[in-house]
Each structure stands twice: as C-alpha cells, then as structure tokens.
Design an enzyme around this catalytic site. Structure first.
Site, PDB file in Angstrom:
ATOM      1  NE  ARG A   1       0.316  57.079 -37.714  1.00 46.18           N
ATOM      2  CZ  ARG A   1      -0.809  57.383 -37.061  1.00 46.18           C
ATOM      3  NH1 ARG A   1      -0.731  57.966 -35.873  1.00 46.18           N
ATOM      4  NH2 ARG A   1      -1.966  57.107 -37.594  1.00 46.18           N
TER       5      ARG A   1
ATOM      6  CE  LYS B   1      18.948  44.979 -45.044  1.00 45.62           C
ATOM      7  NZ  LYS B   1      19.456  43.825 -45.832  1.00 45.62           N
TER       8      LYS B   1
ATOM      9  CD  GLU C   1      25.678  37.148 -41.199  1.00 48.94           C
ATOM     10  OE1 GLU C   1      26.308  37.940 -41.929  1.00 48.94           O
ATOM     11  OE2 GLU C   1      24.522  36.759 -41.457  1.00 48.94           O
TER      12      GLU C   1
ATOM     13  CE  LYS D   1      24.349  45.352 -41.024  1.00 43.08           C
ATOM     14  NZ  LYS D   1      23.484  44.237 -40.604  1.00 43.08           N
TER      15      LYS D   1
ATOM     16  CD  GLU E   1      19.772  45.374 -48.982  1.00 39.60           C
ATOM     17  OE1 GLU E   1      19.293  44.520 -49.740  1.00 39.60           O
ATOM     18  OE2 GLU E   1      19.895  45.208 -47.756  1.00 39.60           O
TER      19      GLU E   1
ATOM     20  NE  ARG F   1      21.974  47.765 -44.762  1.00 43.70           N
ATOM     21  CZ  ARG F   1      21.295  48.224 -43.710  1.00 43.70           C
ATOM     22  NH1 ARG F   1      20.922  49.488 -43.674  1.00 43.70           N
ATOM     23  NH2 ARG F   1      21.006  47.447 -42.690  1.00 43.70           N
TER      24      ARG F   1
ATOM     25  CG  ASN G   1      21.733  41.135 -48.541  1.00 47.05           C
ATOM     26  OD1 ASN G   1      21.334  40.859 -47.417  1.00 47.05           O
ATOM     27  ND2 ASN G   1      21.372  42.240 -49.170  1.00 47.05           N
TER      28      ASN G   1
ATOM     29  CG  HIS H   1      22.585  36.917 -46.222  1.00 42.61           C
ATOM     30  ND1 HIS H   1      23.958  36.965 -46.114  1.00 42.61           N
ATOM     31  CD2 HIS H   1      22.109  37.178 -44.980  1.00 42.61           C
ATOM     32  CE1 HIS H   1      24.292  37.253 -44.864  1.00 42.61           C
ATOM     33  NE2 HIS H   1      23.194  37.382 -44.162  1.00 42.61           N
TER      34      HIS H   1
ATOM     35  CG  HIS I   1      17.681  34.776 -46.680  1.00 44.30           C
ATOM     36  ND1 HIS I   1      17.513  36.116 -46.955  1.00 44.30           N
ATOM     37  CD2 HIS I   1      18.301  34.725 -45.470  1.00 44.30           C
ATOM     38  CE1 HIS I   1      18.020  36.834 -45.966  1.00 44.30           C
ATOM     39  NE2 HIS I   1      18.500  36.013 -45.061  1.00 44.30           N
TER      40      HIS I   1
ATOM     41  CG  HIS J   1      20.610  33.775 -40.491  1.00 44.12           C
ATOM     42  ND1 HIS J   1      20.068  33.917 -41.740  1.00 44.12           N
ATOM     43  CD2 HIS J   1      21.483  34.804 -40.334  1.00 44.12           C
ATOM     44  CE1 HIS J   1      20.571  34.999 -42.322  1.00 44.12           C
ATOM     45  NE2 HIS J   1      21.434  35.542 -41.489  1.00 44.12           N
TER      46      HIS J   1
END
Length: 377
Positions: free
Chosen positions: A130, A152, A194, A235, A245, A249, A253, A256, A260, A275
């Site tokens: 956990r 993330k 990036e 960032k 997010e 935030r 993206n 992206h 993606h 990527h």
C-alpha cells in the site's frame, strides 16, 4: 533564462509539497553519489533497483556499488526496454521481484532508467504494501525534465497510454547530467521536445533562449544543466500548485493529446515513434490547430515547427514511418484520453509562444476535420 551557477555541487530544485516536499538534484556524477545522497535522507533502508536491459549494461554495476558503499543492500529487477514494458504483465514481474526480496514498507524502490522504468517502478512502489518509498534516478533527458518529477506513474493498455496508474511522489530525484552522454542521439532529441514544451507553455523567454542555445544544450556542460534545471523548476512550480491535475497542471500536457493518440496508433512501436517524437508532432499540431481556430498567429505555429525541425524532431504525421489509421480512428484514441470529461474533448491550445491554455468542450467535428487535413493519407 535564469539559472543557478554550475559548479562541482549539483543544482537543487525543490518540489514544494509541504511535509512531502522533495529535492531534485541536477549535475554530473550523481549516479555514483546516489548511495550517499539516499543514505543521508533515508538511513537504514534497503533497495530494489528497477532498470531495463540497456541501462543495466551501462550503469547498474556502478550504481549498485555506490549503494553498497553507503551500506544500502539492494536487489535488481531488470526489464526489457521500450514502451511495451509498461504493461500489466511486467508490472506483476516488478511487484513479485520486490516482494521476493522481502522489502518492507519503509524500504525503497529505485527507478534507474528512462520514463518507462520510472512509470513502471513508481506504480509498483505505490501499490506494494500500500505504498513504499520511491527514488527516481532518471537516465534519459525526457525523464530528467518530465516524467521523474511530479509523481505520475502508470502503465499502458490496449485502450490507450497511461490509463492505469496513480499519483505517487518520489522522496528524491537524482538527475545525473553525465549519463546523458551515453544516450543515442534520437533519444536525446526526443527528450528535448519536453524541454521546449516548458518554453511553449508559459516561458517565452526560455523558448527564445533555446532557439539561440540548443546546440550548446546538445553538446553538454553548463547550458545542458541550465536547461534541465529550468525545466525542472517549471514543472515543480506547477506540481506544487496542482498536484493531482485538477487545474493548470493540465498545461503540462501540451502536445500530449495528439502525441498519445499517435503512439497508440503505432501500437507503441518505438522503432516508428518514441514518446518525445509524439510530443513534438503533438505540439506542432496543437499550434497549427490553435491557428486554425484563430487562437494564435500562423507565424507562431511556423516558428514552433521551424525550431523543432532544426533540432531534428518530426513535426508532421507524415514524418512517422509506415501507415497510420484513418482520422476517425485517431479521434477514437483522443476520446480515450485522460483529459476527456464526460465525453467532452479537452485540448491544451495556445494564444502564442508561451501562452498556452486549457480549452474545454472542443467540438469533435473540428478535431476530426483538422485530423483529416493533416493526415498523410
């Protein structure tokens, strides 16, 4: 652009999350110094090092030796390189490896590698017992400036990229600028996408600096460290304001949503598209789409495309080898994106260089028409 002076000591950037704040250290030699840096913050831990076959061959022995010198016992879990490793099957392998080593909750999982390793190891550390402690040691430019910072984690599915995962912040990020010298040029270029992104979001002076200094960033030394540190500051500031997010935030993206979809369209085949290349095409598309919607000048879209092309990045769908699914199929991948809310399409668009914004309820018909216009078929 402003930057800390670069010397023998690493540049330090803090991610300000209250009692969960952590440091990003940026500079050469941090792979060998990692044991000392970890032991100073988390004495008495044991570690599971998650890495891929490529990074293991170049850096694992020295990294594990550095941990041992700081009295940190470790076990290594080596996975195959590539985006397809971010899967349920490989997640189970990593979880089983951590449990087999009998690590406890206060021990650490270390991600030694690029974004794939960081996302996979971070996800595993967040769910084993956990939640275990987690250290990022990113070895690619893309990971150093983006995926290692902000918590993330996740894996891909047949439905899309990063659709299964969680937010799990690291305790420490060690960005060794020296290891980037061993990166293939294509990977370094992909990571640079990036870096450029942070200028395009809300730092127009940084983008201008990159236009003038990108060759020095590629060559290494002070300019590279400055660019990485500025990206991490950008960032870190956004993550501190909006960790999960729910607000701005989402600006991170930029590029992206299109990128993606293109990665999913090639089934995450890194030979065709990695990527950062998807992000580069996505940022060029986002600026062209913004111009089509009269949100920014076509000159801004041209300027973005010119800079990305100058560094050797793709900017158009036809730059991807092989055929692509039709525009309708690409739209279906976009509709699976995590930024979709109740079916409404959300894009990061722009009013110009460094003036990005969250555009909600973008009509699917506009997107489909734009995809058809830009589709190589």
């Amino acid at each position: 652009m402003t930057g800390d002076p670069v010397g023998s000591e690493p540049v330090r950037v803090e991610v300000g999350l209250g009692d969960r704040a952590y440091d990003i250290l940026i500079g050469p030699g941090l792979t060998e110094r990692a044991g000392a840096e970890i032991a100073a913050r988390m004495p008495g831990v044991r570690a599971a090092i998650v890495t891929d076959e490529n990074v293991a061959g170049a850096h694992l022995e020295a990294f594990a030796a550095g941990l041992a010198a700081a009295d940190i016992a470790s076990t290594s879990i080596v996975v195959a390189p590539g985006e397809r490793t971010k899967s349920f099957e490989r997640l189970q392998d990593v979880v089983d490896g951590i449990l087999s080593a009998r690590l406890e909750r206060r021990d650490i999982v270390v991600a030694l590698g690029g974004g794939v390793v960081g996302d996979l190891a971070g996800f595993a550390s967040g769910i084993v017992r956990r939640g275990m402690r987690f250290v990022q040691v990113p070895t690619s430019l893309l990971a150093q400036v983006d995926s290692s910072v902000g918590g993330k984690t996740g894996i891909n599915t047949a439905q899309g990229k990063n659709l299964v995962g969680l937010f799990h912040q690291p305790q420490l990020v060690l960005a060794d600028t020296g290891v980037l010298d061993t990166l293939p040029e294509r990977e370094f270029r992909a990571g640079y996408a990036e870096v450029a992104k942070y200028g395009l979001i809300d730092r127009p002076e940084f983008f201008q600096w990159l236009e003038a200094n990108w060759r020095e960033v590629f060559a290494g030394g002070q300019a590279r460290t400055q660019a990485i540190a500025e990206s991490c500051r950008a960032k870190a500031e956004v993550v501190a304001r909006d960790e999960f997010e729910t607000g701005d935030r989402a600006l991170l993206n930029l590029g992206h949503t299109f990128g993606h979809a293109l990665e999913a369209a090639v089934d995450y085949d890194g030979a065709r598209l990695v990527h950062g290349e998807g992000v580069a095409i996505g940022m060029a598309l986002a600026h062209r789409f913004s111009a089509r919607l009269n949100q920014c000048s076509p000159d801004d879209a041209t300027r973005v495309e010119r800079h990305l092309s100058a560094v050797g990045l793709p900017t158009r769908m036809q730059d991807i080898p092989g055929s692509l699914p039709d525009a309708e199929r690409l739209l279906s991948y976009i509709a699976q994106d995590k930024k979709v809310t109740r079916g409404a399409l959300t894009f990061i668009l722009t009013h110009g260089i460094g003036q990005s914004f969250v555009a909600k309820d973008v009509p699917a018909s506009e997107v489909l028409s734009f995809l058809r216009e830009n589709h190589p078929g």
